[in-house]
Each structure stands twice: as structure tokens, then as C-alpha cells.
Design a protein around this motif. Structure first.
Motif, PDB file in Angstrom:
ATOM      1  N   GLN B   6       0.837  -1.180   0.000  1.00 16.13           N
ATOM      2  CA  GLN B   6       0.000   0.000   0.000  1.00 16.13           C
ATOM      3  C   GLN B   6       0.877   1.236   0.000  1.00 16.13           C
ATOM      4  O   GLN B   6       1.945   1.259   0.605  1.00 16.13           O
ATOM      5  N   SER B   7       0.373   2.273  -0.652  1.00 19.00           N
ATOM      6  CA  SER B   7       1.086   3.556  -0.641  1.00 19.00           C
ATOM      7  C   SER B   7       0.089   4.699  -0.711  1.00 19.00           C
ATOM      8  O   SER B   7      -1.004   4.542  -1.289  1.00 19.00           O
ATOM      9  N   PRO B   8       0.441   5.858  -0.137  1.00 20.99           N
ATOM     10  CA  PRO B   8       1.602   6.053   0.725  1.00 20.99           C
ATOM     11  C   PRO B   8       1.365   5.439   2.102  1.00 20.99           C
ATOM     12  O   PRO B   8       0.260   5.015   2.401  1.00 20.99           O
ATOM     13  N   GLN B   9       2.402   5.386   2.909  1.00 20.12           N
ATOM     14  CA  GLN B   9       2.244   4.858   4.260  1.00 20.12           C
ATOM     15  C   GLN B   9       1.529   5.856   5.154  1.00 20.12           C
ATOM     16  O   GLN B   9       0.793   5.477   6.057  1.00 20.12           O
ATOM     17  N   PHE B  10       1.783   7.145   4.885  1.00 21.18           N
ATOM     18  CA  PHE B  10       1.218   8.188   5.731  1.00 21.18           C
ATOM     19  C   PHE B  10       0.855   9.372   4.848  1.00 21.18           C
ATOM     20  O   PHE B  10       1.605   9.713   3.920  1.00 21.18           O
ATOM     21  N   LEU B  11      -0.285   9.980   5.141  1.00 23.43           N
ATOM     22  CA  LEU B  11      -0.756  11.112   4.357  1.00 23.43           C
ATOM     23  C   LEU B  11      -1.387  12.129   5.306  1.00 23.43           C
ATOM     24  O   LEU B  11      -2.297  11.789   6.069  1.00 23.43           O
ATOM     25  N   SER B  12      -0.893  13.345   5.240  1.00 21.95           N
ATOM     26  CA  SER B  12      -1.445  14.416   6.061  1.00 21.95           C
ATOM     27  C   SER B  12      -1.894  15.539   5.139  1.00 21.95           C
ATOM     28  O   SER B  12      -1.068  16.082   4.390  1.00 21.95           O
ATOM     29  N   ILE B  13      -3.178  15.844   5.153  1.00 21.81           N
ATOM     30  CA  ILE B  13      -3.717  16.840   4.222  1.00 21.81           C
ATOM     31  C   ILE B  13      -4.650  17.793   4.950  1.00 21.81           C
ATOM     32  O   ILE B  13      -5.064  17.540   6.088  1.00 21.81           O
ATOM     33  N   THR B 106      -2.545   2.682   5.112  1.00 21.08           N
ATOM     34  CA  THR B 106      -2.215   4.089   4.933  1.00 21.08           C
ATOM     35  C   THR B 106      -2.846   4.856   6.072  1.00 21.08           C
ATOM     36  O   THR B 106      -4.066   4.767   6.282  1.00 21.08           O
ATOM     37  N   ILE B 107      -2.008   5.559   6.829  1.00 17.70           N
ATOM     38  CA  ILE B 107      -2.522   6.402   7.916  1.00 17.70           C
ATOM     39  C   ILE B 107      -2.873   7.758   7.319  1.00 17.70           C
ATOM     40  O   ILE B 107      -2.003   8.456   6.788  1.00 17.70           O
ATOM     41  N   LEU B 108      -4.146   8.105   7.390  1.00 12.83           N
ATOM     42  CA  LEU B 108      -4.615   9.386   6.850  1.00 12.83           C
ATOM     43  C   LEU B 108      -4.942  10.333   7.996  1.00 12.83           C
ATOM     44  O   LEU B 108      -5.658   9.968   8.921  1.00 12.83           O
ATOM     45  N   ARG B 109      -4.406  11.536   7.891  1.00 12.94           N
ATOM     46  CA  ARG B 109      -4.744  12.582   8.861  1.00 12.94           C
ATOM     47  C   ARG B 109      -5.265  13.785   8.089  1.00 12.94           C
ATOM     48  O   ARG B 109      -4.558  14.312   7.218  1.00 12.94           O
ATOM     49  N   VAL B 110      -6.482  14.178   8.420  1.00 12.69           N
ATOM     50  CA  VAL B 110      -7.085  15.338   7.764  1.00 12.69           C
ATOM     51  C   VAL B 110      -7.188  16.455   8.787  1.00 12.69           C
ATOM     52  O   VAL B 110      -7.880  16.327   9.800  1.00 12.69           O
TER      53      VAL B 110
END
Lengths: 113, 112
Positions: B6-13, B106-110
Motif C-alpha cells: 500500500q502507498s503512501p504509508q502516511f498522508l497528512s492533508i 495508509t494512515i490518513l490525517r485530515v
């Protein structure tokens, strides 16, 4: 909405002790699974169960592990002699048919001390 | 060798932005599921895809399954803080029976 329920939510046990993790799958489902997730790692398959017998198991599922469906509703995972490295979240899942979506329970956090 | 990546591993938006998460394999999936997992809880099923080229929508989430059934994507439109969480893809392979093979997520932070 039907759901998979697991008990207990958290179990602390001493190394070498036996533990039994319990699950009530969704009532009309026929396939049952145990997975585990060590903290910070991927969810890993342990075993699948169908028609009152194990259908698949991973290399993790050694002789220390066993599963049972003692009655029409419960599905249990027993660890005979726990080790420190057995500490993990253990998830039960069920599905109505082979190769269909699996629904997961909330998990049991097992801590071996 | 990772079977499923899976990609990305981490996403901060920022809130309101769009994002896409990818799931790739070198082997053909017989089916693929996307889950969302909150800390200390079990994976919650979002969608199942089975047919190559399939597209499924769940409100602001769009799931695509590759034509060759080796990849999938999850696209979120106008992300909201409530979308924050761990997104997992999990696939079944013909040669590996009925078990689900999970990606690392994927760790998502909004951010609002």
C-alpha cells in the motif's frame, strides 16, 4: 445491524498460562476466522474454520493454538501456554460464503506478562 | 518480498483536499476489500471489489479495481477530519485459499 462480538476486550495473562478468546460470529455465517495484529504491524491470518473443522492455517498457528465451535453460536481460540510474543490484538471474523467479504469483531487485546 | 503493498504509508492533508491511496500486488486477486481501522478497534469493511475494472462509490469515497485485478485505489473527495484513520486493503488470492492478506495500511490525517 448484525455484528461479530468478541470477549473479553482485554485479557492480561502470565506467561505459560492458557487463555481462551471468545467470539460470536454473525448468525447466518458459515466461515469463521482468527487474525492477529501485533502492535504497529500488519493484520495476519491465523486460521479459518468451516463445517466444524480447520480449513486453512498459517505457520503462526502452531500446536499451542486451537479453535473450537463448542455450540451453535460461539467460536473460540485457545492458546495453551502463552508466550510474551503472543501479545497482540486478536480479531475474529466471519463471512457468509467462501471468498466473500469478511466482517471483523472489535478484537481482544491480549497482554502476556 | 511483500505480496501486497500500500502507498503512501502516511498522508497528512488539509480539510477539503482530495487524495488517493493505492494497493498493488504482483499476483491476481480473486477479490479485494478495503477496510478502515480506528486505534484499538477492529477493521470495518468499506467495500468489496471482485470484477476487473469495477468502480464503486460510497459517498465521497471512490474505489477502483484494476482491469488485471492486481491493483486497486481509494479516492477521497473533499476530505474531512472525520476521514482520519488507517485505511487497509486486504485481498484474497486463488493460490492462497480463502484467507485475507492485508497491506500495511495508509494512515490518513485530515487537518481542519
Amino acid at each position: 445491524e448484525p455484528e461479530v462480538t468478541q470477549t473479553p476486550s482485554h485479557q492480561v495473562t502470565q506467561m505459560g498460562q492458557e487463555v481462551i478468546l471468545r467470539c460470536v460470529p454473525i448468525s447466518n455465517h458459515l466461515y469463521f476466522y482468527w487474525y492477529r495484529q501485533i502492535l504497529g504491524q500488519k493484520v495476519e491470518f491465523l486460521v479459518s474454520f468451516y463445517n466444524n473443522e480447520i480449513s486453512e492455517k498459517s505457520e503462526i498457528f502452531d500446536d499451542q493454538f486451537s479453535v473450537e465451535r463448542p455450540d451453535g453460536s460461539n467460536f473460540t481460540l485457545k492458546i495453551r501456554s502463552t508466550k510474551l510474543e503472543d501479545s497482540a490484538m486478536y480479531f475474529c471474523a466471519s463471512s457468509s460464503q467462501m471468498n466473500t467479504e469478511a466482517f471483523f469483531g472489535q478484537g481482544t487485546r491480549l497482554t502476556v506478562v | 518480498t511483500q505480496l501486497l503493498e500500500q502507498s503512501p504509508q502516511f498522508l497528512s492533508i488539509q480539510e477539503g483536499e482530495n487524495l488517493t491511496v493505492y494497493c498493488n500486488s504482483s499476483s491476481v486477486f480473486s477479490s479485494l476489500q478495503w477496510y478502515r481501522q480506528e486505534p484499538g478497534e477492529g477493521p470495518v469493511l468499506l467495500v468489496t471489489v471482485v470484477t476487473g475494472g469495477e468502480v464503486k462509490k460510497l459517498k465521497r469515497l471512490t474505489f477502483q479495481f484494476g482491469d488485471a485485478r492486481k491493483d486497486s485505489s481509494l479516492h477521497i473527495t473533499a476530505a474531512q477530519p472525520g476521514d482520519t484513520g488507517l485505511y487497509l486493503c486486504a485481498g484474497r488470492y486463488m493460490e492462497y485459499g480463502n484467507k485475507l492478506v492485508f497491506g500495511a495500511g495508509t494512515i490518513l490525517r485530515v487537518k481542519s
